[in-house]
Design an enzyme around this catalytic site. Structure first.
Site, PDB file in Angstrom:
ATOM      1  CG  ASP D  75      -2.310  -1.192   1.413  1.00 47.45           C
ATOM      2  OD1 ASP D  75      -2.349  -1.792  -0.140  1.00 47.45           O
ATOM      3  OD2 ASP D  75      -3.019  -1.357   2.275  1.00 47.45           O
ATOM      4  N   GLY D  76       2.434   1.499   0.705  1.00 48.63           N
ATOM      5  CA  GLY D  76       2.484   2.303   0.613  1.00 48.63           C
ATOM      6  C   GLY D  76       3.232   2.942  -0.621  1.00 48.63           C
ATOM      7  CG  ASP D 181       0.330   9.972  22.095  1.00 53.73           C
ATOM      8  OD1 ASP D 181       0.593  10.787  22.931  1.00 53.73           O
ATOM      9  OD2 ASP D 181       0.666   8.781  21.524  1.00 53.73           O
ATOM     10  CE1 TYR D 194      -1.024   5.577  14.475  1.00 52.65           C
ATOM     11  CE2 TYR D 194      -0.649   7.802  12.915  1.00 52.65           C
ATOM     12  CZ  TYR D 194      -0.712   6.893  13.726  1.00 52.65           C
ATOM     13  OH  TYR D 194      -0.149   7.761  15.149  1.00 52.65           O
ATOM     14  CG  LEU D 196      -9.200  -0.311  12.243  1.00 49.83           C
ATOM     15  CD1 LEU D 196     -10.038   0.375  12.489  1.00 49.83           C
ATOM     16  CD2 LEU D 196      -9.083  -1.287  10.862  1.00 49.83           C
ATOM     17  CD  GLN D 253       4.364   7.100   1.873  1.00 50.11           C
ATOM     18  OE1 GLN D 253       4.847   6.759   0.732  1.00 50.11           O
ATOM     19  NE2 GLN D 253       3.335   5.762   2.174  1.00 50.11           N
TER      20      GLN D 253
END
Lengths: 296, 296, 296, 296
Positions: D75-76, D181, D194, D196, D253
């Site tokens: 996916d990246g 955070d 992320y 989820l 990214q």
């Protein structure tokens, strides 16, 4: 009139807390009148701008030269002193005073200070004994850092990395490889701090246990685990060729990056921290007030 | 060849588990060959349809007449026997065997049964000692029901009510009034059962503590609380004029509606349950397998 | 002075809310003075004990004979009227007034009622258009019940059952079989009600979507799913031989047990509900106040 | 045999994915045979070590010179190309191929590639249209960076800071000041990434909405909020004198630190991303497989 068991009382205020100055002046005078020697931490003495007539000591030395430390300010200031006391190996209690907002650690209100001090001097005060964690960081077989923490040891990623991977074992048994934003190892005391924000449970201070709470874990079934206080937790970052991505921090106060092969070993500290209990507020009252359980 | 310490072994299978019949026949024969007397629970004996040559006993009596109970089936069957053992005040161990899916309690696979039994007979088996909860239900000042549970005491609403309100105190100190679908009081053993579904933490079986986990609480800051095993928890339903809205259930097996003024008192049972440990599977391996922590 | 567009205003108070009587008397008088005909719901009229000089109508008929309904009380009372309006197929707005605690639906304070009514009569009021859900229950191929709900359709277990299993499909595609305490299908409006307690997200009222939120799911990766408002959700209980274990409830107001083979079909209702907006409070201000986001 | 609508196909493989080389060689040959011109991204061409006979283009230029891009990897890699396509303002589809693990974006298996390509060339393929986010970063009144993201814009703290504070507004209305955070602004597509892990809901790709999910918020009632796709979100870090503590990252990214006074403005991008749909796998099947909903 002297108090033989508490001849010297240390005083530490939150950095820059000018609102505390009048209270510091009164406190020093009150202690002196009572035949107790006040000793101000150096920065706290400077905050007084010449109005505090007492001895001084550095943050590091303070635990060694007094018999009780009064902390004025927030939980952060108290956490800093807890580490100094732990490092110094001294068994002296802390009386934590909050300014404004009730703290989980600084439970005593400014209006309750003198009653609490009276009780300590008279030997009638009660104390909360809080477990602490001793952490050792090992690199290439050598321990290069050791700490005593009251709240938590936290493993965390840098802002630009997507996650970190941590290999976790408990008392020599492999638990799992956590892929997450990070991992919190919290004491019962620390369970109501960062641990709570990350979804961990509240742990009553009398439970002899620690909590391992992953922060935003990619494996959705990774859940907080409460382990016996007798366990030794070992955490090894799996950097996968991305150096400087994993950090360890202690009580949210300080920390450093980890390298491949580093091992952080965390276990119950031999010493506990003694906190002076406020006159009439139990643990559940504190939870109700801090977490607003009463409001509808 | 007799085994003096384990002369009689009880056998209980899950109701209607016909897949267990062949294994039951083999087990009865194997035990007899080893000089041990098998005693089948009545329904289990009926399941065998005449093929099981052994004495029988009711579910209630079984704990009193044997020295070990082998449970074949799921965690539910084992929970039922745990209650019987607790009620009978007997200290006999359980060997829990699963059919198909590994259970949190029935950890031993059918292929591992005889090795595990050998170890028990030889005196070399190791046991997990699990804390249990003793619950007493009081109405108008009189205790009208008492139970021993291994997993949890659960307070829950009926299908058509919108929520229940429960007043909770711990060792005489008021904690809070929970407005929620319900409340779970779980042992460490029960922490991986219903408690986990409701958002509670995993608690290692060696931690001397219980968990109070609200189910879908209206106050979003009501979070699971881990309390010392030495505490006494008291729960009182606040029915506010809506009778029959609040129920209590024990280990998910049975329960009844509560009335205004009822008090349910829950504390550590004096007896623990002994579970035969599988040959080489630790607690964290069980968690990894059951919660699929290894899969990506 | 007549208001041609709003000639008649219905009035409904929460059952037994005696604190509302003085306000009811004033409201009836104020409307009459303004040339508007007040119509009180029957129970509300009875609450006035003879002090309300106006026409009456049943809860069912009220939407058909007025042009606006003022609800005094909590969100529950307003939900009841929303169903009546939806069932009656009328497009009349609601002005929701709270007593004491700000409601997610009854947003207008008692002190703001007359300014809000002035704005409605003058045609300058603004309205929130809220999506509603239409639910149809089918048994043996025949629709035996249909409802319009503003908040949620909820599937839930009975107090003594351990969980229910529900087969869920969305627009003809199977989603999953949920094993849980239950399942919530919530509108954006309902997202801040029961859905929030069960761990679901807040959904802004302008998002054209519904939320499927499992309640205490056994599969820990079952998470709330937000689906397009154009979808048709079908839920079928899998009773596995345990009749009367699964219930459906509508807006937390009423419901009934389901049978094997029943299908509950839920989709966007053709009508929306119009809520009179309070003078100067946006959605995020409401969230901040209700969820105490400002407090530290 | 030429395909007039797709005369050129771009090819990008995950960096260093040597397992893809044989497939790249086959793919280039297959496309050439079909009368389509393959164009390899420069690094991908280098990975082929001289075995790929085709034109090349940089990652930046590729979207401008081809009519479809095949992404081989995770996916990246696909997220990186989505940004290039968005930046280039081109409306060309992506065909995402996974190696090994099914991806939420790279849904097509290597064995399904040629069937999928046939469908695209024949004009019979179906496409998922995914909303993207356009982010603009403003400093001292000047936009200094703009991005197109498919998954998320994330605000995050550094490893050694304890939390960050972010002032959030939606379409000009202040929402709240988040102390956490960090904060995730996710598309429906990014909701399963992320978001989820941080506790956010799954959002179906056809819902026109974004999710604001706080990461480990200190205010426990700060919950994920789903907002309409038409909204403009503005985030301002409140650094409180701690420079370089807050970062923004795009699709996990890349990113950079923020300064006091910076504003990040996030809204729906004018372009959508088109993903070639796999032959016969719907969205819920993907969820079931990725989240293991079927396993017991």
């Amino acid at each position: 009139m002297t108090s033989p068991s508490i001849p010297r009382v240390g005083i530490v205020a939150k950095r820059g807390l000018t609102a505390a100055v009048e209270h510091l002046v009164q406190l020093v005078a009150w202690l002196t009148t009572r035949g107790v020697s006040p000793v101000c931490e150096v920065d706290t003495h400077a905050l007084g701008a010449g109005r505090l007539s007492c001895a001084t000591a550095s943050r590091e030395d303070l635990p060694r030269v007094v018999d009780l430390i009064v902390v004025l300010g927030g939980d952060g200031t108290l956490l800093g002193m807890a580490d100094r006391i732990g490092q110094a190996g001294c068994d002296i209690p802390i009386l934590g005073v909050n300014f404004g907002n009730l703290g989980f650690l600084t439970e005593i209100r400014i209006s309750e200070v003198y009653d609490s001090l009276e009780a300590v001097l008279a030997g009638t005060a009660t104390f909360d004994h809080r477990l602490m964690l001793a952490a050792e960081a090992e690199r290439k077989g050598r321990v290069f850092d050791s700490r005593i923490v009251l709240n938590d040891v936290v493993f965390t990623k840098t802002a630009l990395s997507r996650m970190i991977e941590l290999s976790v074992s408990v008392s020599g048994r492999f638990v799992t490889s956590v892929r997450a934003d990070g991992l919190i190892i919290a004491t019962a005391t620390g369970s109501t701090a960062y641990n709570l924000a990350a979804g961990g449970p509240i742990v009553h201070p009398l439970v002899d246990a620690f909590v391992l709470t992953p922060i935003a874990p990619h494996t959705l079934t990774n859940r907080p685990v409460v382990i016996p206080g007798s366990c030794v937790v070992e955490v090894q970052p799996q950097l996968n060729g991305a150096p400087e991505d994993s950090f360890v921090t202690y009580d949210g106060q300080s920390g450093y990056p980890l390298q491949e092969g580093d091992v952080i070993r965390v276990q119950r500290a031999s010493a506990t921290l003694r906190l002076v209990k406020p006159p009439a507020r139990g643990y559940f009252e504190l939870l109700r007030e801090k977490l607003k359980w009463n409001e509808r």
